[in-house]
Design a protein around this motif. Structure first.
Motif, short mmCIF file in Angstrom:
data_model
loop_
_atom_site.label_atom_id
_atom_site.label_comp_id
_atom_site.label_asym_id
_atom_site.label_seq_id
_atom_site.Cartn_x
_atom_site.Cartn_y
_atom_site.Cartn_z
N ASP A 1 1.92 -8.42 -11.77
CA ASP A 1 2.72 -8.26 -12.99
C ASP A 1 2.74 -6.82 -13.49
O ASP A 1 3.31 -6.53 -14.54
CB ASP A 1 2.23 -9.20 -14.09
CG ASP A 1 0.83 -8.84 -14.61
OD1 ASP A 1 0.19 -7.95 -14.02
OD2 ASP A 1 0.38 -9.46 -15.58
N GLY A 2 2.12 -5.91 -12.74
CA GLY A 2 2.11 -4.51 -13.09
C GLY A 2 0.90 -4.06 -13.88
O GLY A 2 0.70 -2.86 -14.09
N SER A 3 0.08 -5.01 -14.35
CA SER A 3 -1.08 -4.65 -15.14
C SER A 3 -2.16 -4.00 -14.28
O SER A 3 -2.32 -4.31 -13.10
CB SER A 3 -1.66 -5.88 -15.84
OG SER A 3 -2.05 -6.86 -14.88
N LEU A 4 -2.91 -3.08 -14.89
CA LEU A 4 -4.00 -2.42 -14.19
C LEU A 4 -5.16 -3.39 -13.99
O LEU A 4 -5.43 -4.24 -14.83
CB LEU A 4 -4.49 -1.21 -14.97
CG LEU A 4 -3.54 0.00 -15.04
CD1 LEU A 4 -4.08 1.02 -16.03
CD2 LEU A 4 -3.35 0.62 -13.66
N ALA A 5 -5.87 -3.24 -12.86
CA ALA A 5 -7.06 -4.04 -12.59
C ALA A 5 -8.21 -3.11 -12.23
O ALA A 5 -8.00 -2.04 -11.68
CB ALA A 5 -6.80 -5.03 -11.46
N ILE B 1 -1.49 -1.21 -4.19
CA ILE B 1 -2.64 -0.31 -4.07
C ILE B 1 -2.11 1.07 -3.70
O ILE B 1 -1.48 1.25 -2.66
CB ILE B 1 -3.63 -0.78 -3.00
CG1 ILE B 1 -4.18 -2.17 -3.34
CG2 ILE B 1 -4.77 0.22 -2.84
CD1 ILE B 1 -5.04 -2.77 -2.25
N ARG B 2 -2.39 2.03 -4.56
CA ARG B 2 -2.01 3.41 -4.28
C ARG B 2 -3.25 4.17 -3.82
O ARG B 2 -4.26 4.22 -4.52
CB ARG B 2 -1.41 4.07 -5.53
CG ARG B 2 -1.03 5.54 -5.29
CD ARG B 2 -0.25 6.13 -6.44
NE ARG B 2 -0.98 6.16 -7.70
CZ ARG B 2 -0.86 7.13 -8.61
NH1 ARG B 2 -0.05 8.16 -8.40
NH2 ARG B 2 -1.54 7.06 -9.73
N ALA B 3 -3.17 4.77 -2.63
CA ALA B 3 -4.23 5.64 -2.13
C ALA B 3 -3.98 7.04 -2.65
O ALA B 3 -3.03 7.70 -2.26
CB ALA B 3 -4.24 5.64 -0.60
N VAL B 4 -4.84 7.48 -3.56
CA VAL B 4 -4.65 8.77 -4.21
C VAL B 4 -6.00 9.49 -4.25
O VAL B 4 -7.06 8.84 -4.35
CB VAL B 4 -4.07 8.58 -5.64
CG1 VAL B 4 -4.96 7.70 -6.48
CG2 VAL B 4 -3.81 9.91 -6.33
N LEU C 1 0.84 -1.19 0.00
CA LEU C 1 0.00 0.00 0.00
C LEU C 1 0.87 1.25 0.00
O LEU C 1 1.81 1.36 0.80
CB LEU C 1 -0.91 0.00 1.23
CG LEU C 1 -1.91 -1.15 1.25
CD1 LEU C 1 -1.86 -1.86 2.60
CD2 LEU C 1 -3.31 -0.66 0.98
N LEU C 2 0.55 2.17 -0.90
CA LEU C 2 1.30 3.42 -1.02
C LEU C 2 0.34 4.58 -0.80
O LEU C 2 -0.79 4.57 -1.31
CB LEU C 2 1.93 3.53 -2.41
CG LEU C 2 2.77 2.34 -2.88
CD1 LEU C 2 3.22 2.56 -4.33
CD2 LEU C 2 3.98 2.13 -1.97
N THR C 3 0.78 5.60 -0.06
CA THR C 3 -0.02 6.80 0.17
C THR C 3 0.51 7.92 -0.70
O THR C 3 1.65 8.35 -0.54
CB THR C 3 0.03 7.21 1.65
OG1 THR C 3 -0.35 6.10 2.47
CG2 THR C 3 -0.92 8.37 1.92
N ASP C 4 -0.31 8.36 -1.65
CA ASP C 4 0.12 9.38 -2.62
C ASP C 4 -1.06 10.31 -2.90
O ASP C 4 -1.62 10.30 -4.00
CB ASP C 4 0.59 8.67 -3.90
CG ASP C 4 1.14 9.63 -4.93
OD1 ASP C 4 1.66 10.69 -4.56
OD2 ASP C 4 1.04 9.31 -6.15
N PRO C 5 -1.46 11.13 -1.91
CA PRO C 5 -2.69 11.91 -2.04
C PRO C 5 -2.75 12.77 -3.29
O PRO C 5 -3.81 12.88 -3.93
CB PRO C 5 -2.70 12.77 -0.78
CG PRO C 5 -1.84 12.03 0.20
CD PRO C 5 -0.79 11.36 -0.63
N TYR D 1 -5.10 0.44 -8.46
CA TYR D 1 -4.65 -0.93 -8.19
C TYR D 1 -3.96 -1.54 -9.40
O TYR D 1 -4.44 -1.44 -10.53
CB TYR D 1 -5.86 -1.80 -7.80
CG TYR D 1 -5.48 -3.23 -7.51
CD1 TYR D 1 -4.61 -3.53 -6.46
CD2 TYR D 1 -5.96 -4.28 -8.28
CE1 TYR D 1 -4.25 -4.84 -6.19
CE2 TYR D 1 -5.62 -5.59 -8.02
CZ TYR D 1 -4.76 -5.86 -6.97
OH TYR D 1 -4.39 -7.15 -6.70
N ARG D 2 -2.81 -2.16 -9.14
CA ARG D 2 -2.09 -2.92 -10.16
C ARG D 2 -1.84 -4.33 -9.65
O ARG D 2 -1.52 -4.53 -8.47
CB ARG D 2 -0.77 -2.25 -10.54
CG ARG D 2 -0.95 -0.97 -11.37
CD ARG D 2 0.39 -0.39 -11.79
NE ARG D 2 0.24 0.80 -12.63
CZ ARG D 2 0.17 0.81 -13.95
NH1 ARG D 2 0.27 -0.35 -14.60
NH2 ARG D 2 0.03 1.92 -14.64
#
Length: 332
Positions: free
Chosen positions: A84-88, A53-56, A22-26, A80-81
């Motif tokens: 394998d880096g693909s978007l979901a 999961i990036r929280a933006v 999880l990443l926080t990136d407002p 969310y990715r």
């Protein structure tokens, strides 16, 4: 967007062992691309996870505009990715873990989760609403209104119970019928005859689905344990805080997720599996339960069919650790 910093703070969490970085990136300042996501998810050279999961804030990225148009309260977006880096489009376990992370970071308030309709979260599959509930044994869980669902081929599903053929490695080589269910992302559900078959399936390799949907599909293998609602937890009639009290249907499931391989759990997959088994059991007309317990390798989640062709998923959300990644070492 600016380039990634030298050190990247993260939180590690899971929902029934479906685990995430999880990443926080407002303000949407992090350049989170497929390469960075895949490296973070690497279980040997990265943090390790089934996805990132990036929280933006929804207003900070183009995909968030649709969420805000749907509900201006959806100020946070789940970017969310897969591993394998693909978007979901969506992740039912992931959105619960994201909300637990937002709570821990002081970015949302618990009171919002206890008032209808819950916390609005933007996703690529639309706005999802998360609220606090009690699980079937009184557990402190989060529940997600997963929004609308539908069978991809409802006529064929009604006539034959299937719309695809699926070859599963490790079984007998015979293709099995699969039922396609869309829960904001695509799923193909396959019923197996026994727990021994379920345990013997080789999901280190993707099952072969024919016809394969244009954007791929997640594949759920299920075994029915109780379709009549006689084997689940019991209690008073359900209400807003304890919607899974009372008798429920019970299934076991394993899943191969597109872009991640076999995972210990899949929230949208649990919904799809319950909806498929409910369809095979005759739906409401056939007396099938509206509430289901789904046992996965990583634990148990609960699924409830709602009015208006919607479905709700509930389960635990656990935050394990916080740290910082040296991005130079990650790229080495």
């Amino acid at each position: 967007m600016t380039s990634a910093p030298a050190s990247l703070p993260f939180t590690k969490g899971h929902g029934t062992e479906n685990d995430f970085v999880l990443l926080t990136d407002p303000d949407g300042e992090l350049a989170l691309d497929a390469v960075l996501a895949a490296r973070l998810c690497d279980r040997r050279a990265g943090v390790g996870g089934d996805g990132v999961i990036r929280a933006v804030r929804s207003g900070a990225l183009p995909d968030g505009a649709a969420a805000l148009a749907q509900d201006p309260a959806a100020t946070w977006f789940m970017d969310y990715r897969n591993a394998d880096g693909s978007l979901a489009e969506m992740c039912g376990n992931g959105v619960r873990v994201l909300v637990a992370h937002l709570l821990a970071e002081g970015l949302v308030e618990e009171a919002v989760l206890r008032a209808a309709p819950g916390l609005a979260v933007g996703t690529r599959a639309g706005v999802r609403y998360v609220r606090r509930v009690r699980g079937p044994e009184g557990e402190d869980w989060l529940a997600v209104d997963m929004g609308p669902w539908h069978l991809l081929e409802p006529v064929r599903a009604a006539e034959t119970g299937a719309d695809a053929e699926v070859g599963v490695h490790g079984l007998d080589g015979v293709k099995r019928p699969g039922l396609s269910v869309d829960v904001g992302n695509p799923h193909t559900v396959v019923a197996l005859a026994s727990a021994a078959e379920l345990d013997g399936a080789d999901l280190t390799r993707a099952p072969l689905v024919e016809p394969l949907p244009p954007h791929g599909t997640n594949v759920e293998l299920v075994v029915l344990e109780d379709a009549l609602g006689t084997g689940g937890a019991r209690g008073a009639a359900h209400h807003d805080e304890a919607p899974f009290a009372g008798a429920v249907g019970v299934i076991r499931m394993r899943v191969h997720e597109r872009g991640s391989g076999e995972t210990r759990s899949c929230g949208t997959g649990a919904c799809a599996a319950a909806l498929a088994v409910r369809s095979w059991a005759g739906g409401v007309e056939g007396g099938a339960p509206e509430r289901w317990l789904v046992h996965v390798p990583g634990g148990t989640v609960a699924v409830r069919v709602l009015e208006g062709q919607r479905v709700e998923l509930a389960g635990p959300a656990v935050l394990l650790a916080r740290g910082a990644v040296d991005l130079a070492a990650l790229s080495a």
